[in-house]
Design an enzyme around this catalytic site. Structure first.
Site, PDB file in Angstrom:
ATOM      1  N   ASP A 201     -86.531 118.636  70.134  1.00 55.79           N
ATOM      2  CA  ASP A 201     -86.185 117.414  70.861  1.00 55.79           C
ATOM      3  C   ASP A 201     -86.884 116.205  70.249  1.00 55.79           C
ATOM      4  O   ASP A 201     -88.110 116.162  70.214  1.00 55.79           O
ATOM      5  CB  ASP A 201     -86.663 117.652  72.315  1.00 55.79           C
ATOM      6  CG  ASP A 201     -86.383 116.501  73.229  1.00 55.79           C
ATOM      7  OD1 ASP A 201     -85.566 115.639  72.889  1.00 55.79           O
ATOM      8  OD2 ASP A 201     -87.001 116.490  74.323  1.00 55.79           O
ATOM      9  N   ASP A 266     -80.479 112.153  78.808  1.00 49.95           N
ATOM     10  CA  ASP A 266     -80.559 113.277  79.744  1.00 49.95           C
ATOM     11  C   ASP A 266     -79.613 113.135  80.940  1.00 49.95           C
ATOM     12  O   ASP A 266     -79.484 112.056  81.515  1.00 49.95           O
ATOM     13  CB  ASP A 266     -81.986 113.405  80.290  1.00 49.95           C
ATOM     14  CG  ASP A 266     -82.975 113.755  79.206  1.00 49.95           C
ATOM     15  OD1 ASP A 266     -82.571 113.827  78.029  1.00 49.95           O
ATOM     16  OD2 ASP A 266     -84.156 113.944  79.536  1.00 49.95           O
TER      17      ASP A 266
HETATM   18  C1  GLA Z   1     -86.201 115.300  76.887  1.00 52.91           C
HETATM   19  C2  GLA Z   1     -84.956 116.158  76.747  1.00 52.91           C
HETATM   20  C3  GLA Z   1     -84.740 116.975  78.009  1.00 52.91           C
HETATM   21  C4  GLA Z   1     -85.957 117.838  78.280  1.00 52.91           C
HETATM   22  C5  GLA Z   1     -87.202 116.977  78.330  1.00 52.91           C
HETATM   23  C6  GLA Z   1     -88.483 117.792  78.405  1.00 52.91           C
HETATM   24  O1  GLA Z   1     -86.067 114.339  77.884  1.00 52.91           O
HETATM   25  O2  GLA Z   1     -83.851 115.348  76.473  1.00 52.91           O
HETATM   26  O3  GLA Z   1     -83.575 117.767  77.877  1.00 52.91           O
HETATM   27  O4  GLA Z   1     -86.080 118.820  77.278  1.00 52.91           O
HETATM   28  O5  GLA Z   1     -87.299 116.152  77.175  1.00 52.91           O
HETATM   29  O6  GLA Z   1     -89.620 116.978  78.425  1.00 52.91           O
END
Ligand code: GLA
Length: 709
Positions: A201, A266
């Site tokens: 990520d 997200d």
């Molecule tokens: C980011 C990602 C999420 C999740 C969070 C975890 O926001 O996009 O899908 O994995 O990190 O901290």
């Protein structure tokens, strides 16, 4: 749709060169022909030069269908523990019986997201699980999950701190625990623990797309090597878009780097309280994560756009859960559930998550993403996915307006013969709806809801056209395709190597996608199906194939097939073109726009945009499509501008909105204009005092209208 920036094309050719420069791909026989000349040919084709690139192991990677499973983040955020993960595995598998309904439906990955690690690495710099939350350690957890016939996934980042650390959501864990600088070591740790899937990520506003490509490749190469050493294929899921959508969005085809990649921010976000995610927002699910995931040319079997982990079963209405599921399934998206399994899953939710006909659409072997084939009215959409086999399509009729509406799907928009009868089935109701010619109407698609159908008809033979092979040498296969708009091609090929290959495909010197060629045996040919954002007229396709001597993969026939047709007209005149006159308005970056730019900020009374050089074959009346973004209708009236042709009188035109300004979607409207023969016509859009104008992506070709009686 996707015009690559200079650096991206540069970087891409860098990859090709490296592939040719390496000795042996996937253990296959080394070829004899001259990689440099192939490279040169490819470079000439796209008018660019190149250097540097990825590793040979890229060729060994391939997955088939979009992954299905569960991940911890949406339900638990940083409050994840070993027990919660075990509970999820037990509910999905029904423990050691291995016959839970979710497992039987195909959900197989159990993924631990952020906040699983100890406050610091061990003395050797190895990752360690948090001893309080994961007292048995990660290897034991992986064994537990594997014993239930499931697969195990973990989370890391290409930065110093994980996303939760960066956002101060993991109290007491302030030492940087990201994989930056530890890629090989961490990949080896994951492989030793038995990890089958890694989510990596970006989670940072910093860095260019090129930096992202480099960072993501590093872990991909490390996972490939670590996985190969333990004879395991580790699925690589990346998120280039957390805190980075303005720079990344859908602008890069990550198929060359990863198996699946997030396309948006997200679906649910942290509220600032550790472990507490935002409550599900249906509008965000549709506008950000479904519309925002639309990148059809980047996806086919083995390479997937990721619309994010799901929120079905989180308290949305049953109808909203069904629409959420329908949209993910028609997108061919990974289905990673986020449910809290400590409370019983209701029978209704279970039925939604396990409907076999809906799951079959998601898992269709062609692996394609739906496109929008009609917009009967703003807020009403017909989305269609080309399914494997002859004449088969999945359709979602989506109504994001505030009232129930009638929506018709026309066979011609699906590439089906309108005169031939097609059978229609409601796959949520498991009900046949009869056979129909021309199309099918659902008279009351619910407000903020949808209907999902499968259609089995007859492919329209008049739409099928073979592409013309141009040259086929030095590992570069070129074809030309005559098209009127974006469309689908079948590509036959042979790959007698030992592993799937991901090879670049260039459309018209500017659009770069990835084509995955699974292994074929003997004389058998494989076929892959791809969506291509063709422009009207002749289009150039260039396949860049690695040279592997006797076993060199080859491309056979390329055929434009009968398939869903995009609703939006192709852009013929870019708003941002230097030949236009832009006054008190701004060229703005736009990931979803043609050329990745639009013209917007039509706010002042003197703001205007004049398109020059509009072509018409003869004097007469023409319809000119305008492709734009507007999103006020939910809370206001449609935007409007006045349109003046060849300095004639201004005529007001309305631009109804759709989507939201945060998560925009392109719309189109037609302006009816008189044009003069030749290429000297002008069309000027000016602000009507008191109104904002929409952001304009461009104009389509002028289409001659019958003379008025
Ligand atoms: C980011 C990602 C999420 C999740 C969070 C975890 O926001 O996009 O899908 O994995 O990190 O901290």
């Amino acid at each position: 749709m996707k015009i690559l920036g200079r650096t991206q094309v540069y970087l891409f050719f860098a990859s090709i060169m490296m592939v040719f420069g390496l000795s042996g791909c996937g253990g296959d026989q080394q070829g004899s022909s001259d990689g440099a000349s192939v490279m040169q040919a490819a470079a000439n084709s796209a008018n660019v030069s190149a250097q540097g690139g990825p590793s040979q192991t890229q060729a060994q990677r391939s997955i088939a269908l979009p992954p299905m499973g569960w991940a911890s983040w949406n339900a638990y955020g940083c409050n994840i523990t070993e027990d919660l993960v075990k509970t999820a595995a037990d509910v999905i598998s029904d423990g050691l019986k291995k016959d839970g309904p979710l497992m039987k439906a195909g959900y197989s990955y159990i993924n631990v997201d952020d906040c699983w690690f100890a406050p610091s690495r061990d003395a050797q710099g190895n990752l360690v699980a948090d001893p309080v939350k994961f007292p048995s350690g990660i290897k034991a957890l992986a064994d537990y999950i594997h014993a239930r016939g499931l697969k195990f996934g973990m989370y890391e980042v290409p930065a110093a701190e994980t996303c939760a650390q960066r956002n101060n959501l993991y109290p007491g864990h302030t030492n940087p625990m990201g994989s930056l600088g530890h890629e090989v070591q961490d990949a080896n740790t994951f492989a030793a623990w038995g990890v089958d899937y890694v989510k990596y990520d970006w989670c940072s506003p910093d860095g260019t797309v090129d930096d992202q490509v480099a960072g993501f490749r590093k872990m991909r190469d490390a996972l490939d090597s670590a996985g190969a050493a333990v004879n395991r294929r580790i699925v690589y899921s990346i998120n280039p878009n957390s805190f980075h959508t303005d720079k990344t969005g859908r602008s890069y085809d990550w198929g060359q780097v990863a198996d699946l990649w997030r396309t948006t921010e997200d679906i649910t976000y942290d509220t600032g309280t550790p472990g507490h995610q935002s409550t599900p927002d249906f509008s965000r699910i549709v506008n950000q994560n479904f519309y925002g995931n639309l990148f059809p040319e980047a996806q086919h079997t083995g390479v997937y756009n990721d619309a994010d982990m799901m929120l079905a079963g989180f308290g949305l209405s049953a109808a909203q859960d069904q629409t959420h599921m329908s949209l993910w399934a028609i997108s061919g998206a990974p289905l990673i559930l986020g449910l809290d399994f400590t409370t019983p899953v209701s029978p209704a939710t279970m039925a939604t998550l396990t409907n076999p006909e809906v799951l079959a659409v998601d898992q269709d072997p062609r692996g394609l993403q739906a496109i929008r084939v009609a917009v009967p009215q703003n807020g009403l959409g017909v989305w269609a996915k080309l399914l494997a086999g002859q004449g088969r399509r999945a359709v979602v009729l989506l109504n994001t307006t505030g009232s129930a509406a009638s929506i018709t799907v026309n066979w011609k928009d699906l590439g089906l013969d309108p005169a031939a009868s097609a059978s229609v089935r409601d796959i949520w109701a498991h009900q046949d709806l009869g056979s129909h010619t021309s199309g099918y109407t659902v008279s009351a698609v619910p407000a903020g809801g949808s209907v999902m159908l499968t259609i089995a008809g007859v492919d329209d033979a008049s739409k099928i056209h073979p592409a013309k092979p141009v040259t086929h040498e030095d590992g570069v296969a070129r074809y030309t395709v005559n098209a009127t708009a974006g469309g689908y091609i079948d590509v036959t090929y042979r790959n007698e190597g030992k592993s799937s290959l991901k090879v670049p495909l260039i459309l018209n010197d500017s659009v770069l996608t990835t084509i995955q060629l699974p292994v074929t045996t003997g004389q058998a040919q494989g076929t892959v199906t791809l969506y291509m954002p063709f422009v009207p007229g002749s289009n150039k396709l260039t396949f860049v194939l690695p040279d592997k001597g006797r076993r060199a993969p080859s491309i056979g026939k390329v055929t434009l097939i009968a398939a869903p047709q995009p609703a939006l007209p192709p852009i013929a005149y870019e708003a941002e073109s230097a030949t236009n006159i832009i006054q008190d308005a701004a060229v703005q970056a736009c990931n979803i726009c043609n050329g990745h730019e639009k013209v917007g900020n039509f706010v002042n009374s003197d703001s205007s945009l004049q398109f020059n050089g509009i072509v018409a074959p003869a004097d007469g009346e023409y319809a000119v499509p305008v492709v734009y973004i507007s999103a006020d209708d939910g809370g206001g009236s449609p935007r409007a501008m006045s349109v003046s042709v060849n300095n004639g009188p201004p005529v007001p035109v309305q631009f109804p909105g759709e989507g939201t300004w945060d998560f925009p979607i392109l719309s189109s409207a037609q302006v009816m204009v008189p044009l003069k023969a030749g290429a000297a016509n002008t069309i000027k859009f000016s602000v009507i005092s008191g109104n904002y104008g929409p952001d304009i992506d461009g104009l389509g070709q002028a289409v001659s209208q019958p003379a008025k009686q």
